[in-house]
Design a protein around this motif. Structure first.
Motif, PDB file in Angstrom:
ATOM      1  N   ILE A 327       1.872 -20.248 -10.889  1.00 15.84           N
ATOM      2  CA  ILE A 327       1.028 -20.033 -12.071  1.00 15.84           C
ATOM      3  C   ILE A 327      -0.119 -19.099 -11.710  1.00 15.84           C
ATOM      4  O   ILE A 327      -0.418 -18.140 -12.429  1.00 15.84           O
ATOM      5  CB  ILE A 327       0.490 -21.378 -12.603  1.00 15.84           C
ATOM      6  N   LEU A 331      -0.699 -15.321 -13.243  1.00  7.94           N
ATOM      7  CA  LEU A 331      -1.946 -14.969 -13.905  1.00  7.94           C
ATOM      8  C   LEU A 331      -2.584 -13.742 -13.249  1.00  7.94           C
ATOM      9  O   LEU A 331      -3.102 -12.855 -13.933  1.00  7.94           O
ATOM     10  CB  LEU A 331      -2.916 -16.149 -13.884  1.00  7.94           C
ATOM     11  N   GLU A 395       0.956 -19.484 -18.706  1.00  6.43           N
ATOM     12  CA  GLU A 395       0.298 -18.217 -18.379  1.00  6.43           C
ATOM     13  C   GLU A 395       0.099 -17.356 -19.625  1.00  6.43           C
ATOM     14  O   GLU A 395      -0.984 -16.797 -19.850  1.00  6.43           O
ATOM     15  CB  GLU A 395       1.119 -17.438 -17.336  1.00  6.43           C
TER      16      GLU A 395
END
Length: 493
Positions: A327, A331, A395
């Motif tokens: 994650i 990002l 995200e």
């Protein structure tokens, strides 16, 4: 940290004290050992770096290049442009000697009286004089124009009453100094840079501004026209947030900067200067923040997303870290600045309060039970709303949420300004509206005498004559004499 938040003065109780406390508690800046000067702490400087980086890109997109000019300016340079020296004379710090020596009685160091400078040097309050003395060497022909230089620097203006970011003796800024072949080109440059500033303020700071021109008494010292962007803070006061000056040929004449024009005749160069400073940091705090701490627009937040895991023992900690790693990676590929805080020396509640105080736009919280359910808790700083979302696709959700927060805090600031902007058609109404706090649009007869009387009686100044908006003529609120249009009055910082 809970105590820190509890101790933060409420805006409604004392707005000025709230601001002063918040700047310190949020680790933006603190007072230094030198009176009137500040220490910008790493978190505060990280915000300034984002401001600087974005503005620098915008300057370069409009053809400007960076240069650097000396900190010290010969005193005689300030004598060449009369209005300029009068405007800055009372704020100048002066270097008179170039050497120290040990005191004969062993008490420490003293200024060596034999090391007196032949000519005193001024620590720059602004750089027009040293730059135009330099431009004389660079410009001979119209082919050498335009010169579009910007400098990122510090300046010194000796202030008696200081406040972190808003007014300090030393501050950081950028100052653009351009040289042009024609009056029209220079005027267009000054207006263009005003719009660069307003675009930055609204699109990145999420701070609505009024674009306008200053009255003669409020102009920059040595300018023909000063353009300004004016913002409204949450206490209703105005904050000048950026200025762009059309300098005419004043500095070219003062430093004898001429060029051979296209008709093969000698002519003085046309000039502009423009700048914004770390005052924008104060504007950022005062425009959006609340009683819980900073509220930062995502585009300028050093940390846009923080992820806080809730775990018991090393096994859960490792499991959560493994789940969060992709994650975080995704990002970052999306251009989002993200921090994963699994430090074990602070409780989760302390972390929540700390990141809230520092204005991190989005907080994600993930525990062992969330992993089982495939969910994650999301909190947005602008509204303090919490919600639960699926881990899968988080995200994209966060990316959209950051854009939504940016738009929301801008809209909130626009709505606040609209609710605190008034029209006044006579002097009694004018004073009543001023006391409500905000911008008062009123007619002015254009004379410095009327402007000075209003300022003396109400502490309000003409922030600007708006470039856009209603241009209907009317009668001055004080004298009843004809007025070309309404101007923006406000009490200010």
């Amino acid at each position: 940290m809970a105590k820190e938040l509890k101790d933060l003065t409420k805006r409604s109780v004392n707005y000025s004290q709230w601001y002063n406390e918040l700047v310190v508690k949020a680790d933006l800046a603190e007072q230094s050992a030198v009176r009137g000067c500040m220490v910008i702490k790493p978190y505060g400087y990280a915000i300034w770096e984002k401001i600087q980086r974005q503005l620098d890109d915008m300057f370069k997109e409009t053809g400007h290049v960076n240069a650097y000019f000396p900190l010290l300016i010969p005193k005689s340079f300030f004598s060449r442009e009369a209005d300029h020296v009068e405007g800055f004379a009372k704020e100048c710090a002066v270097v008179t000697h170039y050497r120290l020596k040990n005191a004969e009685d062993g008490s420490g160091v003293v200024v060596d009286p034999t090391a007196k400078l032949e000519e005193e040097l001024i620590i720059r309050p602004t750089s027009e004089t040293i730059i135009w003395n330099t431009y004389k060497n660079w410009i001979q022909s119209y082919r050498d124009l335009p010169i579009l230089c910007n400098q990122w620097a510090n300046v010194m203006r000796w202030e008696m009453r200081t406040r972190l970011f808003l007014r300090t003796s030393e501050f950081l800024w950028q100052e653009g100094h351009t040289a042009h072949e024609t009056k029209q080109e220079a005027e267009e440059e000054a207006r263009k840079m005003l719009h660069v500033y307003s675009d930055f303020a609204e699109q990145f700071m999420a701070m609505p501004v009024v674009r306008g021109v200053k009255s003669a008494s409020e102009r920059f010292a040595g300018a023909i026209d000063t353009y300004t962007i004016e913002a409204m803070m949450q206490d209703g006061k105005a904050l000048q947030s950026g200025t762009s000056h059309f300098l005419g040929q004043n500095f070219a004449k003062a430093f004898d900067v001429k060029f051979v024009n296209r008709e093969n005749q000698m002519e003085y160069v046309w000039a502009t200067s423009w700048g914004v400073s770390t005052r924008l940091m104060g504007a950022l705090v005062m425009t959006h923040s609340d009683d819980n701490g900073l509220v930062l627009p995502p585009k300028l937040a050093p940390i846009q997303v923080v992820i806080v895991p809730i775990y018991k023992g090393d096994e859960q900690r490792a499991m959560l870290a493994e789940k969060v790693a992709p994650i975080v990676a995704k990002l970052k590929t999306m251009g989002v600045s993200v921090k994963y805080d699994d430090s074990d020396n602070k409780r989760p509640g302390f972390k929540f309060a700390d990141y809230e105080l520092k204005g991190v736009p989005v907080r994600l919280v993930l525990g062992a039970r969330d992993l089982e359910n495939g969910t994650i808790e999301v909190m947005r700083r602008d509204t303090l709303e919490k919600s639960t979302h699926a881990l899968e696709g988080i995200e994209e959700y966060v990316g959209n949420l950051l854009n939504e927060i940016q738009e929301n805090i801008y809209k909130k600031a626009v709505d606040f300004r609209a609710a605190h902007t008034y029209e006044a058609n006579n002097y009694e109404e004018f004073k009543e509206k001023l006391d409500l706090g905000g911008f008062v649009l009123a007619h002015w007869d254009g004379t410095p005498e009327t402007e000075a009387q209003i300022k003396e009686e109400t502490k309000a100044t003409i922030r600007c004559i708006p470039l856009e908006g209603d241009k209907t003529p009317g009668k001055c609120v004080l004298t009843g004499k004809p007025s070309e249009c309404r101007v923006v009055f406000a009490r200010s910082y």
